[in-house]
Design a protein around this motif. Structure first.
Motif, mmCIF file in Angstrom:
data_model
loop_
_atom_site.group_PDB
_atom_site.id
_atom_site.type_symbol
_atom_site.label_atom_id
_atom_site.label_comp_id
_atom_site.label_asym_id
_atom_site.label_seq_id
_atom_site.Cartn_x
_atom_site.Cartn_y
_atom_site.Cartn_z
ATOM 1 N N ARG A 144 0.901 -1.129 -0.150
ATOM 2 C CA ARG A 144 -0.064 -0.102 -0.099
ATOM 3 C C ARG A 144 0.806 1.256 0.205
ATOM 4 N N HIS A 145 2.124 1.204 0.259
ATOM 5 C CA HIS A 145 2.971 2.319 0.518
ATOM 6 C C HIS A 145 3.965 2.128 -0.304
ATOM 7 N N TRP A 176 6.528 5.445 0.469
ATOM 8 C CA TRP A 176 6.591 6.390 1.945
ATOM 9 C C TRP A 176 6.728 5.629 3.098
ATOM 10 N N ASP A 177 7.629 5.874 4.132
ATOM 11 C CA ASP A 177 7.566 5.263 5.359
ATOM 12 C C ASP A 177 7.787 6.410 6.524
ATOM 13 N N LEU A 206 -2.665 7.189 2.317
ATOM 14 C CA LEU A 206 -1.541 7.126 1.282
ATOM 15 C C LEU A 206 -2.087 6.284 0.112
#
Lengths: 250, 193
Positions: A70-71, A139-140, A223
């Motif tokens: 998902r990210h 993204w994290d 996100l």
């Protein structure tokens, strides 16, 4: 001279080169381009599709962009079948990590694991390397939005903007001149269109030839990896000054 | 037989564990530290079978250190809790490890947090809890006197109250307890008496 040293991936040439790895990268340089641009608001991935036919079900097939988690998502340049294997492994890696830690895998770690896998094919086993380069967008919570590029050798790097595939050097030099650290997501999209327009072989940019996607927070806490629809892509192209033709080109 | 108690305060997690290693009627060692520092901001208080809990918790600690060296990052308390739980859940059907744990940690994601993990792989995030026989005696005390956002001094007083309960009602005389605190500055031991 090279002929003696290129049939096995697992040996060096006398000049210290790995020919099979270089040949893999050569294969990629003929593939459809992919461009990535990093903004503080998100990451833009765009790619040029090579296979265009009226008969292709474009809404159901995507040859360049894939969601890994998902990210995390990626754009591909090279042998699609090779890419599919690696993307499958990347997806499993991401889920295994989540299963163990109940947290999404940090982007760089996913890239590292995949690259370690690719490196193996340059050192042992006698199998050819994967003929794919990737652009990873993710993204994290540790480093926010990130863009990574990896190639058949198993090397990877973090980038603010980069390109792979056909004419990537030309694309890269335009990015170098025009990219700014505080670029907005909207401007990143426009910059990507500009770069593709100037470096793609075909005369005109039309939505059928392209896949565009963004990874960003569409709402706080939400996100999303969003692949632009034909309408959205068309309006983006129009805003950037490319006339969109509704007529089909075979 | 080990008594382990922990509670979450305003911006810290306080853990206490008795310090005896006893078999049958003999106390073999009376200064055992049963609260392992997993990393700079996590404590793991342990109880159960003496060999098992040392072996397992050190295994977890080394894995965490490896992760830190490999990635340059520290795992959140939540991630570590789930990692530990996953290992115990796997091991219960392969090679059971008789250890019950209270994981306390402080991180930027959720501030102070406490997790109850038992040898079967049960995992619960809690504000206060205990492992071992102690739980029979002091959960009621904690229910009565615990409040969210308790300060460190209040927390220590509450712990002392619990330990007093144990000395009054628990047949096994546990004289000594070790206290450790985790907060944004890391892990430290609290000494008094």
């Amino acid at each position: 001279m090279a002929r003696r040293y290129d049939s096995r991936t697992t040996i060096f040439s006398p000049e210290g080169r790995l020919y099979q790895v270089e040949y893999a990268m050569e294969a990629i340089s003929h593939a459809g381009a992919a461009v990535g641009v990093l903004s503080q608001e998100g990451v833009v991935l765009a790619a040029e599709k090579k296979i265009i036919s009226k008969l292709l079900e474009t809404s159901k097939s995507t040859e360049k962009m894939y969601a890994i988690d998902r990210h995390l998502a990626c754009a591909v340049a090279g042998i699609t079948a090779d890419a599919n294997i690696l993307i499958g492994r990347a997806r499993i890696t991401a889920q295994r990590y989540f299963y163990t830690y109940q947290e999404p895998i940090p982007v760089e770690q996913l890239v590292q694991r995949l690259c370690d896998l690719k490196q193996g094919y340059t050192q042992f086993g006698g199998l050819r390397p994967f003929g794919v380069s990737f652009l990873f967008a993710g993204w994290d919570r540790h480093y926010g939005f990130q863009l990574y590029q990896s190639d058949p050798s198993g090397n990877y790097g973090g980038w603010k903007a980069t390109a792979i595939g056909a004419n990537s050097t030309a694309a890269q030099s335009i990015l170098k001149t025009d990219y700014q650290d505080d670029i907005s997501l909207k401007d990143a999209l426009k910059l990507t269109v500009k770069v593709l327009g100037k470096t793609m072989d075909s005369a005109q940019l039309t939505s059928e030839k392209l896949e565009f996607a963004t990874l960003s927070f569409v709402k706080p806490e939400l996100l999303q990896f969003h692949q632009l629809s034909t309408e959205e892509l068309n309006s983006l192209l129009q805003e950037s000054g490319y006339a969109t033709t509704t007529a089909e080109e075979a | 037989m080990d008594s382990v108690i922990a509670l979450v305060g305003k911006d810290f997690v306080l853990s206490a564990a008795d310090t005896a290693n006893a078999r049958s009627v003999i106390v073999m060692k009376d200064d055992v530290d049963k609260i392992l520092e997993l990393d700079s901001h996590k404590t793991l208080a342990m109880g159960g079978e003496p060999g098992d809990f040392v072996q397992f918790t050190e295994y977890i600690q080394k894995n965490l250190h490896l992760y830190e060296f490999q990635t340059g990052l520290q795992l959140s308390t939540h991630a570590v809790a789930n990692f530990i739980r996953g290992e115990l859940a796997r091991l219960i059907r392969e090679a059971p490890v008789l250890t019950n744990l209270l994981l306390g940690g402080y991180d930027s994601v959720s501030g102070p947090s406490l997790y109850y993990i038992d040898y079967l792989g049960t995992l619960e995030k809690l504000d206060y809890t205990a492992q071992g026989y102690a739980s029979f005696f002091i959960l009621g005390t904690l229910d009565r006197y615990y409040q969210k956002d308790i300060t460190l001094d209040e927390g220590i007083e509450l712990m002392k109250r619990c330990i007093h309960q144990l000395s009054k009602r628990f047949v096994i005389n546990q004289k000594n307890f070790i206290f450790k605190v985790v907060d944004k500055d890391g892990v430290r031991q609290i000494n008094f008496e």
